[in-house]
Enzyme design. Structure first.
Site, PDB file in Angstrom:
ATOM      1  N   GLU A   1       0.813  -1.228   0.000  1.00  0.00           N
ATOM      2  CA  GLU A   1       0.000   0.000   0.000  1.00  0.00           C
ATOM      3  C   GLU A   1       0.843   1.274   0.000  1.00  0.00           C
ATOM      4  O   GLU A   1       0.587   2.192   0.787  1.00  0.00           O
ATOM      5  CB  GLU A   1      -0.932  -0.003   1.217  1.00  0.00           C
ATOM      6  CG  GLU A   1      -1.909  -1.155   1.178  1.00  0.00           C
ATOM      7  CD  GLU A   1      -2.807  -1.190   2.403  1.00  0.00           C
ATOM      8  OE1 GLU A   1      -4.012  -1.387   2.231  1.00  0.00           O
ATOM      9  OE2 GLU A   1      -2.313  -1.048   3.524  1.00  0.00           O
TER      10      GLU A   1
HETATM   11  C1  NGO Z   1      -4.068  -4.934   4.538  1.00  0.00           C
HETATM   12  C2  NGO Z   1      -3.148  -3.786   4.886  1.00  0.00           C
HETATM   13  C3  NGO Z   1      -2.939  -3.654   6.385  1.00  0.00           C
HETATM   14  C4  NGO Z   1      -4.263  -3.714   7.129  1.00  0.00           C
HETATM   15  C5  NGO Z   1      -4.967  -5.014   6.762  1.00  0.00           C
HETATM   16  C6  NGO Z   1      -6.306  -5.116   7.464  1.00  0.00           C
HETATM   17  C7  NGO Z   1      -1.967  -5.540   4.092  1.00  0.00           C
HETATM   18  C8  NGO Z   1      -0.858  -6.378   3.626  1.00  0.00           C
HETATM   19  N1  NGO Z   1      -1.933  -4.224   4.239  1.00  0.00           N
HETATM   20  O1  NGO Z   1      -3.144  -6.028   4.463  1.00  0.00           O
HETATM   21  O2  NGO Z   1      -2.301  -2.428   6.656  1.00  0.00           O
HETATM   22  O3  NGO Z   1      -4.044  -3.700   8.520  1.00  0.00           O
HETATM   23  O4  NGO Z   1      -5.168  -5.123   5.381  1.00  0.00           O
HETATM   24  O5  NGO Z   1      -7.021  -6.272   7.136  1.00  0.00           O
END
Ligand code: NGO
Length: 529
Positions: A338
């Protein structure tokens, strides 16, 4: 009295589930039910139960460590057996005259490999053999499931006879990587909490704990030379609580505790996004030089390191070097998810550089699947967390060039997702995830275009935006954690939802005794209680 009634009703429920057969004490009165080899979870490679025969652990029983290398696991086993039985359970180094539990590193078939074991139970004794102490440890987890559930009590109980049904198990894992992750950044979990979760995952033969140590909301590990990381960066968490962090000594304690359970800790420093906590402590990590305020919300994708700045390079290489020194295992996780606030070219350049830093420290880089947009080198591990099974061309190309894959599809293995719409805890962006959805997939064929040989294993992810206590973690983990554990350990040929649900019913009495709260997922004939 209430406790007793609960225990009896669990037992009745298990009898109804057909997983326990009644047994009688020497005086003929019905006592504790006998466990069944059909209840072993994760399902073993092969198991056969000998009818009408059993081993009884008695007040004079010892654990016999046939070599010094077997002694740590013998001590661990004796430590499991002593509280509930109230017996001395000595660990001895030469064959005792009374029937004993023998742990040996000779005699196991080659097929059990590095982590497998053979368990043989008959009235004259128990022999657990393996090629490594890790294999013995996994065998102990099976043995404990074959004892009456009262063995999980931390106080002496009238559980005698402590009977183990006779039979043989030969067992070894399908995948080398059987992981659980824990996000200690969104909410902080102290050393005791993490150790409890380590014990939870060890029951089901998991061998990696991936600790998500840093995120926008908190930086949780002390780094020499950067005191504000903990003074400021660790000072909050989601919702504005006090946060917290591990000193390096505390972190070493976690690593050592995990190692005593044959679990390797993988530290994750998430970058170049998810870095608000670090930047709140050191403004020179940002491109405008201004430290943002600590963040206690649940947003993602808004922060980025100033990837080309010398201050960032010095910071990241210092952090990675210190983590490498604290890490006996081979993987260091550099996150990489992200990173919407970082340009694609900066991302690729920076993550390629960060992976090289990890290599220079003698470790193997690991990260979320987006790291396949960088050059991380052969043998790096990309963790696939997407909710679709269509990997990007970059991901497939990286795999073709030698990147290994850990599967953590968010809509299957994310334990932080609700079970159903009525679950109070948890998020639901990739869910809800009912038990069957967590279980009904095959890691080896999950991603078209990714050969099964590239799959190192699976991971159950526990993010903590909504979770503040071990009870919260356990409620979301049990039972879905065991689904991921079974996908990681058991041969594909044993995969069967109905049989898995019956195995779960047999585990529930153990959880109840161990104080593990769990969700009574529909489909399982849970014991009443
Ligand atoms: C995503 C995000 C995390 C969140 C999570 C919550 C990944 C790899 N990045 O997973 O920052 O906490 O969802 O479900």
């Amino acid at each position: 009295m209430r406790v007793l009634l609960v225990r009896v009703s669990f037992v009745l429920g298990l009898l109804a589930a057909g997983l326990l057969a009644g047994c009688a004490s020497a005086t003929g009165s019905p006592t504790v039910p006998l466990a069944s080899y059909a209840g072993i979870l994760p399902a073993p490679v092969s198991a056969s139960q000998t009818p009408d025969k059993r081993f009884d652990l008695e007040s004079g029983s010892a654990v016999y460590a046939a070599s010094s290398a077997a002694a740590p696991v013998a001590d661990y086993l004796a430590g499991l057996l002593r509280p509930a039985t109230g017996y001395a359970v000595p660990v001895v180094a030469s064959a005792p005259s009374a029937p004993a539990i023998k742990l040996t590193l000779s005699g196991a078939p080659t097929v059990v490999g590095d982590e497998g074991y053979r368990l043989t139970v008959d009235p004259s004794g128990i022999v657990l053999s393996a090629q490594t102490a890790a294999g013995l440890f996994e065998g102990v987890q099976t043995l404990r499931q074959l004892l009456p559930s009262a063995i999980e009590s931390r106080k002496a109980v009238q559980g005698a006879p402590w009977a183990v049904p006779a039979g043989t198990v030969t067992d070894y894992p399908r995948y080398a990587y059987r992981g659980a992750s824990l996000d200690v950044a969104r909410h902080f979990f102290d050393v005791a909490d993490v150790e409890r979760y380590i014990d939870d995952i060890a029951r089901y033969k998991m061998d990696y704990l991936h600790l998500h140590l840093t995120d926008d909301q908190g930086w949780r590990i002390a780094v020499d030379g950067y005191p504000a990381l903990t003074q400021i960066g660790a000072s909050t968490e989601v919702g504005g609580g006090a946060g917290g962090y591990y000193t390096q000594a505390q972190y070493k304690e976690i690593v050592g505790y995990a190692a005593s359970r044959y679990i390797t800790v993988i530290p994750e420093i998430d970058m170049p996004g998810h870095v608000n906590a670090a930047e709140s402590a050191y403004g020179d990590l940002t491109c405008d030089g201004k430290a943002p305020a600590p963040y206690a919300g649940t947003g993602t994708g808004f922060s980025t390191l100033c990837t080309n700045s010398p201050a960032v390079k010095t910071f990241v290489s210092t952090v990675l070097k210190q983590l490498a020194a604290l890490t006996p295992g081979s993987y260091i996780d550099i996150g990489g998810d992200e990173a919407q606030a970082t340009s694609a070219s900066d991302y690729a350049r920076f993550m390629t550089w960060a992976a090289a830093q990890v290599r220079a420290d003698g470790k193997t880089p690991m990260g979320w699947d987006a790291i396949t947009n960088a050059q991380t080198g052969s043998g790096a591990v990309a963790e696939y967390w997407e909710t679709t099974d269509s990997a990007t061309p970059a991901f497939k190309a990286a795999v073709a060039a030698g990147t290994k894959v850990v599967l953590a599809p968010a809509n299957r293995t994310y334990l932080d997702q609700k079970y159903d719409q009525s679950t109070v805890l948890g998020l639901d962006w990739a869910g809800p995830i009912p038990l069957a959805q967590a279980y009904q997939w095959d890691p080896s064929t999950y991603l078209p275009g990714v050969p099964s040989a590239a799959v190192e294993g699976v991971e159950a992810a526990m993010w903590s935006e909504t979770l503040t206590s071990v009870a919260d973690l356990e409620y979301l983990a049990f039972p879905r954690l065991t689904a991921v554990a079974e996908l990681g350990w058991s041969p594909a040929a044993t995969h069967d939802l109905g049989a898995f649900e019956r195995r779960l019913a047999a585990q529930a009495a153990h959880w109840a005794e161990a104080g593990i709260g769990f969700f009574r997922a529909p489909g399982v004939d849970w014991p009443r209680g």
